[in-house]
Design an enzyme around this catalytic site. Sequence first.
Site, PDB file in Angstrom:
ATOM      1  N   SER A 134       1.018  -1.282   0.055  1.00 10.08           N
ATOM      2  CA  SER A 134      -0.086  -0.035  -0.066  1.00 10.08           C
ATOM      3  C   SER A 134       0.870   1.176   0.107  1.00 10.08           C
ATOM      4  O   SER A 134       2.100   1.116   0.657  1.00 10.08           O
ATOM      5  CB  SER A 134      -0.924   0.000   1.385  1.00 10.08           C
ATOM      6  OG  SER A 134      -1.443   1.289   1.604  1.00 10.08           O
ATOM      7  N   TYR A 147      -2.202  -1.058  10.165  1.00 10.89           N
ATOM      8  CA  TYR A 147      -2.356  -1.452   8.962  1.00 10.89           C
ATOM      9  C   TYR A 147      -1.032  -0.748   8.303  1.00 10.89           C
ATOM     10  O   TYR A 147      -0.513  -1.578   7.674  1.00 10.89           O
ATOM     11  CB  TYR A 147      -3.540  -0.597   7.875  1.00 10.89           C
ATOM     12  CG  TYR A 147      -3.685  -0.836   6.557  1.00 10.89           C
ATOM     13  CD1 TYR A 147      -4.600  -1.967   6.327  1.00 10.89           C
ATOM     14  CD2 TYR A 147      -3.391   0.261   5.865  1.00 10.89           C
ATOM     15  CE1 TYR A 147      -4.419  -2.171   4.974  1.00 10.89           C
ATOM     16  CE2 TYR A 147      -3.541  -0.254   4.564  1.00 10.89           C
ATOM     17  CZ  TYR A 147      -4.130  -1.365   4.082  1.00 10.89           C
ATOM     18  OH  TYR A 147      -4.197  -1.149   2.605  1.00 10.89           O
TER      19      TYR A 147
HETATM   20  P1  NAD Z   1     -11.231  -6.271  -0.586  1.00  8.62           P
HETATM   21  O1  NAD Z   1     -11.766  -6.417   0.652  1.00  8.62           O
HETATM   22  O2  NAD Z   1     -12.152  -6.101  -1.864  1.00  8.62           O
HETATM   23  O3  NAD Z   1     -10.577  -7.750  -0.849  1.00  8.62           O
HETATM   24  C1  NAD Z   1      -9.711  -8.235   0.003  1.00  8.62           C
HETATM   25  C2  NAD Z   1     -10.027  -9.771  -0.053  1.00  8.62           C
HETATM   26  O4  NAD Z   1      -9.020 -10.358   0.637  1.00  8.62           O
HETATM   27  C3  NAD Z   1     -11.535 -10.157  -0.033  1.00  8.62           C
HETATM   28  O5  NAD Z   1     -11.788 -11.100  -0.705  1.00  8.62           O
HETATM   29  C4  NAD Z   1     -11.274 -10.980   1.479  1.00  8.62           C
HETATM   30  O6  NAD Z   1     -12.114 -12.077   1.664  1.00  8.62           O
HETATM   31  C5  NAD Z   1      -9.944 -11.473   1.343  1.00  8.62           C
HETATM   32  N1  NAD Z   1      -9.280 -11.594   2.627  1.00  8.62           N
HETATM   33  C6  NAD Z   1      -9.423 -10.937   3.691  1.00  8.62           C
HETATM   34  N2  NAD Z   1      -8.999 -11.585   4.865  1.00  8.62           N
HETATM   35  C7  NAD Z   1      -8.477 -12.885   4.322  1.00  8.62           C
HETATM   36  C8  NAD Z   1      -8.139 -14.077   4.928  1.00  8.62           C
HETATM   37  N3  NAD Z   1      -7.865 -13.942   6.370  1.00  8.62           N
HETATM   38  N4  NAD Z   1      -7.834 -15.122   4.279  1.00  8.62           N
HETATM   39  C9  NAD Z   1      -7.977 -15.176   3.050  1.00  8.62           C
HETATM   40  N5  NAD Z   1      -8.547 -14.190   2.199  1.00  8.62           N
HETATM   41  C10 NAD Z   1      -9.108 -12.949   2.974  1.00  8.62           C
HETATM   42  O7  NAD Z   1      -9.984  -5.297  -0.590  1.00  8.62           O
HETATM   43  P2  NAD Z   1      -9.110  -4.813  -1.815  1.00  8.62           P
HETATM   44  O8  NAD Z   1      -9.045  -3.305  -1.710  1.00  8.62           O
HETATM   45  O9  NAD Z   1      -9.284  -5.575  -3.176  1.00  8.62           O
HETATM   46  O10 NAD Z   1      -7.729  -5.050  -1.055  1.00  8.62           O
HETATM   47  C11 NAD Z   1      -6.847  -5.968  -1.731  1.00  8.62           C
HETATM   48  C12 NAD Z   1      -5.467  -5.798  -1.014  1.00  8.62           C
HETATM   49  O11 NAD Z   1      -4.991  -4.499  -1.659  1.00  8.62           O
HETATM   50  C13 NAD Z   1      -5.266  -5.614   0.490  1.00  8.62           C
HETATM   51  O12 NAD Z   1      -3.986  -6.093   0.686  1.00  8.62           O
HETATM   52  C14 NAD Z   1      -5.473  -4.177   0.812  1.00  8.62           C
HETATM   53  O13 NAD Z   1      -4.632  -3.888   2.055  1.00  8.62           O
HETATM   54  C15 NAD Z   1      -4.675  -3.650  -0.458  1.00  8.62           C
HETATM   55  N6  NAD Z   1      -4.910  -2.168  -0.618  1.00  8.62           N
HETATM   56  C16 NAD Z   1      -6.173  -1.684  -0.955  1.00  8.62           C
HETATM   57  C17 NAD Z   1      -6.228  -0.274  -1.187  1.00  8.62           C
HETATM   58  C18 NAD Z   1      -7.581   0.078  -1.571  1.00  8.62           C
HETATM   59  O14 NAD Z   1      -7.710   1.265  -1.577  1.00  8.62           O
HETATM   60  N7  NAD Z   1      -8.637  -0.585  -1.938  1.00  8.62           N
HETATM   61  C19 NAD Z   1      -5.387   0.699  -1.215  1.00  8.62           C
HETATM   62  C20 NAD Z   1      -3.925  -0.114  -0.673  1.00  8.62           C
HETATM   63  C21 NAD Z   1      -3.765  -1.396  -0.742  1.00  8.62           C
END
Ligand code: NAD
Length: 251
Positions: A134, A147
């Site tokens: 991130s 986080y």
């Molecule tokens: P999201 O919530 O849409 O997807 C996250 C996925 O991870 C979900 O399908 C969830 O079920 C799965 N998950 C969560 N805990 C889990 C576990 N213990 N075991 C297996 N699966 C698990 O979120 P996203 O935004 O797509 O996030 C994906 C990645 O991107 C994450 O690592 C997040 O930190 C990172 N990220 C997101 C953003 C943003 O703005 N959306 C920004 C920076 C980084």
Amino acid sequence: MSRPLVLVTGAGSGIGRAVALALLGSDRDVLAVGRRPGPLEALVGEVPGGGGAVATVVADVGDGPALRRALEHGPHLAGVVACAGICRQARLDSPEADDVWREVLAVNLDGAWNTLRAALPRLEDGGRIVAVSSGLGKLGRAGYGAYAASKHGLLGLVRCLARELAPRRITVNAVCPGWVDTPMAAADLAAAAADRGVGTDTVRAEATGGIPLGRFVDPGEVAALILWLLSAGAAAITGEAWNISGGEFSA
Ligand code: NAD
């Protein structure tokens, strides 16, 4: 499954789902790992015609032994995308701070460690690892201590593994997204809005105001960057952390 196989965690929604669909559309097979069966089943139903095939594993990435059991007799992998993650806010002095710290570190940092430990014996020489960190893997934001610590830690892991696995020509990189339009971002904005007693639109407008390109990143745009890091053209790139934030985190 006959095409190059890529394991994607968190494949049921958001960025992980976009990565899985992009891989399937570009003649790769996908081993989709997630906690919830429903979204993984929905992914299976969306496989683009003529593309790759998808197999699913329902597992919590926080459970290392379960992941190792699920993968130990599996097929060889061409790549791994460690994407599963959660976001919870808690200031250091809040009553839930300890719980949030443990919960977030268990998924975002232990989860990536467990995923890579379980996948490494199946990963081919010359394979690819991409971890989803991130912008908060490089910078801080009030209320995001757990986080940001997990995402900073992930970058340390990526930089060490890049050196460790270089003799096998395995590249290890991270992507560092800013605000991406996913269920996680929506929930995070709603939590911040509730905390401050303002509308979600207000919080989203403030967040957008800090992005030079004036919009959130689309999950498909993060997927395109990850697909490139998985491609043959990126074979010389390892140990890097790639920002994708509309200019918000340009350092
Ligand atoms: P999201 O919530 O849409 O997807 C996250 C996925 O991870 C979900 O399908 C969830 O079920 C799965 N998950 C969560 N805990 C889990 C576990 N213990 N075991 C297996 N699966 C698990 O979120 P996203 O935004 O797509 O996030 C994906 C990645 O991107 C994450 O690592 C997040 O930190 C990172 N990220 C997101 C953003 C943003 O703005 N959306 C920004 C920076 C980084």
